[in-house]
Design a protein around this motif. Structure first.
Motif, PDB file in Angstrom:
ATOM      1  N   LEU A  21       0.832  -1.206   0.000  1.00  0.00           N
ATOM      2  CA  LEU A  21       0.000   0.000   0.000  1.00  0.00           C
ATOM      3  C   LEU A  21       0.866   1.255   0.000  1.00  0.00           C
ATOM      4  O   LEU A  21       0.575   2.214  -0.731  1.00  0.00           O
ATOM      5  CB  LEU A  21      -0.957  -0.007   1.190  1.00  0.00           C
ATOM      6  CG  LEU A  21      -2.069  -1.052   1.125  1.00  0.00           C
ATOM      7  CD1 LEU A  21      -2.777  -1.181   2.465  1.00  0.00           C
ATOM      8  CD2 LEU A  21      -3.056  -0.714   0.020  1.00  0.00           C
ATOM      9  N   LYS A  22       1.913   1.224   0.788  1.00  0.00           N
ATOM     10  CA  LYS A  22       2.838   2.354   0.845  1.00  0.00           C
ATOM     11  C   LYS A  22       3.544   2.542  -0.505  1.00  0.00           C
ATOM     12  O   LYS A  22       3.655   3.655  -1.008  1.00  0.00           O
ATOM     13  CB  LYS A  22       3.869   2.108   1.956  1.00  0.00           C
ATOM     14  CG  LYS A  22       4.733   3.272   2.289  1.00  0.00           C
ATOM     15  CD  LYS A  22       5.649   2.864   3.451  1.00  0.00           C
ATOM     16  CE  LYS A  22       6.277   4.058   4.104  1.00  0.00           C
ATOM     17  NZ  LYS A  22       7.125   3.642   5.246  1.00  0.00           N
ATOM     18  N   ASP A  25       1.223   3.941  -3.138  1.00  0.00           N
ATOM     19  CA  ASP A  25       1.027   5.359  -2.886  1.00  0.00           C
ATOM     20  C   ASP A  25       2.257   6.173  -3.317  1.00  0.00           C
ATOM     21  O   ASP A  25       2.120   7.216  -3.946  1.00  0.00           O
ATOM     22  CB  ASP A  25       0.720   5.590  -1.406  1.00  0.00           C
ATOM     23  CG  ASP A  25       0.239   7.005  -1.133  1.00  0.00           C
ATOM     24  OD1 ASP A  25      -0.694   7.449  -1.832  1.00  0.00           O
ATOM     25  OD2 ASP A  25       0.808   7.660  -0.238  1.00  0.00           O
ATOM     26  N   ASN A  26       3.440   5.676  -3.007  1.00  0.00           N
ATOM     27  CA  ASN A  26       4.682   6.375  -3.386  1.00  0.00           C
ATOM     28  C   ASN A  26       4.863   6.450  -4.896  1.00  0.00           C
ATOM     29  O   ASN A  26       5.466   7.392  -5.402  1.00  0.00           O
ATOM     30  CB  ASN A  26       5.905   5.693  -2.764  1.00  0.00           C
ATOM     31  CG  ASN A  26       5.992   5.905  -1.269  1.00  0.00           C
ATOM     32  OD1 ASN A  26       5.370   6.818  -0.720  1.00  0.00           O
ATOM     33  ND2 ASN A  26       6.751   5.045  -0.605  1.00  0.00           N
ATOM     34  N   LYS A  28       2.618   6.924  -7.101  1.00  0.00           N
ATOM     35  CA  LYS A  28       1.621   7.767  -7.773  1.00  0.00           C
ATOM     36  C   LYS A  28       2.292   8.853  -8.606  1.00  0.00           C
ATOM     37  O   LYS A  28       1.739   9.313  -9.592  1.00  0.00           O
ATOM     38  CB  LYS A  28       0.686   8.416  -6.745  1.00  0.00           C
ATOM     39  CG  LYS A  28      -0.374   7.495  -6.228  1.00  0.00           C
ATOM     40  CD  LYS A  28      -1.282   8.242  -5.278  1.00  0.00           C
ATOM     41  CE  LYS A  28      -2.336   7.330  -4.710  1.00  0.00           C
ATOM     42  NZ  LYS A  28      -3.163   8.001  -3.703  1.00  0.00           N
ATOM     43  N   ASN A  36       3.833  -0.152 -10.896  1.00  0.00           N
ATOM     44  CA  ASN A  36       2.490   0.117 -10.373  1.00  0.00           C
ATOM     45  C   ASN A  36       1.556  -1.062 -10.630  1.00  0.00           C
ATOM     46  O   ASN A  36       0.721  -1.404  -9.790  1.00  0.00           O
ATOM     47  CB  ASN A  36       1.904   1.373 -11.012  1.00  0.00           C
ATOM     48  CG  ASN A  36       2.593   2.627 -10.553  1.00  0.00           C
ATOM     49  OD1 ASN A  36       2.917   2.775  -9.383  1.00  0.00           O
ATOM     50  ND2 ASN A  36       2.838   3.542 -11.471  1.00  0.00           N
ATOM     51  N   LYS A  62      -7.287  -1.178 -10.743  1.00  0.00           N
ATOM     52  CA  LYS A  62      -6.156  -0.242 -10.732  1.00  0.00           C
ATOM     53  C   LYS A  62      -5.052  -0.749 -11.656  1.00  0.00           C
ATOM     54  O   LYS A  62      -4.480   0.011 -12.435  1.00  0.00           O
ATOM     55  CB  LYS A  62      -5.596  -0.065  -9.320  1.00  0.00           C
ATOM     56  CG  LYS A  62      -6.342   0.911  -8.454  1.00  0.00           C
ATOM     57  CD  LYS A  62      -5.558   1.123  -7.160  1.00  0.00           C
ATOM     58  CE  LYS A  62      -6.105   2.265  -6.364  1.00  0.00           C
ATOM     59  NZ  LYS A  62      -5.789   3.572  -6.872  1.00  0.00           N
TER      60      LYS A  62
END
Length: 167
Positions: A21-22, A25-26, A28, A36, A62
């Motif tokens: 999850l981290k 997010d990083n 993005k 991704n 996603k």
């Protein structure tokens, strides 16, 4: 990413989930990075393994969007098949069929043939489960055609068994 996969394989699912999850997010900041897709795919797998198909679908979509963004045909097809599988697991056959069919719309080539054949096989299973044997035979034959072109003895045998079960 490899270390996260190892953590997950070793059963440290919470830590792997936290790092994924981290990482997602990083990343993005770089929407065109293929990593991704891998992060989202592994998240989808983790949630599917825990029978949380709604979250698996969310993260697989996603991955699909990222694959479309970078025009990665193989990842797009894989995402469609996974989505079909997740919807099938939720007993949402209409949605499953939509995604399996989408996977078959791509040209069959060396990179896509196995996955497209699998999509036809999955469509055949759904048709068979709904007692639509003629449609199931059609899908099984399409899957077999691809396996024959691949000269894949195991795939050919598997397809023949599926086809034989319909008679």
């Amino acid at each position: 990413f490899r270390s996260i996969k190892i953590l997950y394989a070793q059963g440290n699912k919470e830590k792997a989930l936290e790092l994924l999850l981290k990482g997602l997010d990083n990343n993005k900041r770089d929407p065109f990075s293929p990593i991704n897709i891998e992060y989202a795919n592994l998240l989808a797998r983790i949630f599917a393994d825990s029978q949380n198909f709604d979250k698996a679908i969310y993260y697989n979509k996603k991955a699909l969007n990222k694959a479309r963004l970078i025009k990665d045909t193989v990842e797009i097809i894989k995402s469609y098949i996974r989505l079909g599988s997740f919807f099938y697991a939720k007993n949402e056959e209409d949605s499953a069929k939509i995604y399996f069919r989408k996977a078959t719309y791509f040209p069959v080539n060396e990179k896509t043939e196995t996955r497209i054949s699998n999509a036809y096989n999955n469509l055949g299973v759904i048709a068979q489960n709904n007692d639509n044997f003629d449609l199931a035979k059609g899908y099984a034959k399409k899957s077999l055609e691809i396996k024959l072109k691949q000269n894949n003895p195991i795939g050919i045998a598997y397809s023949n068994v599926n086809l034989g079960n319909l008679y």
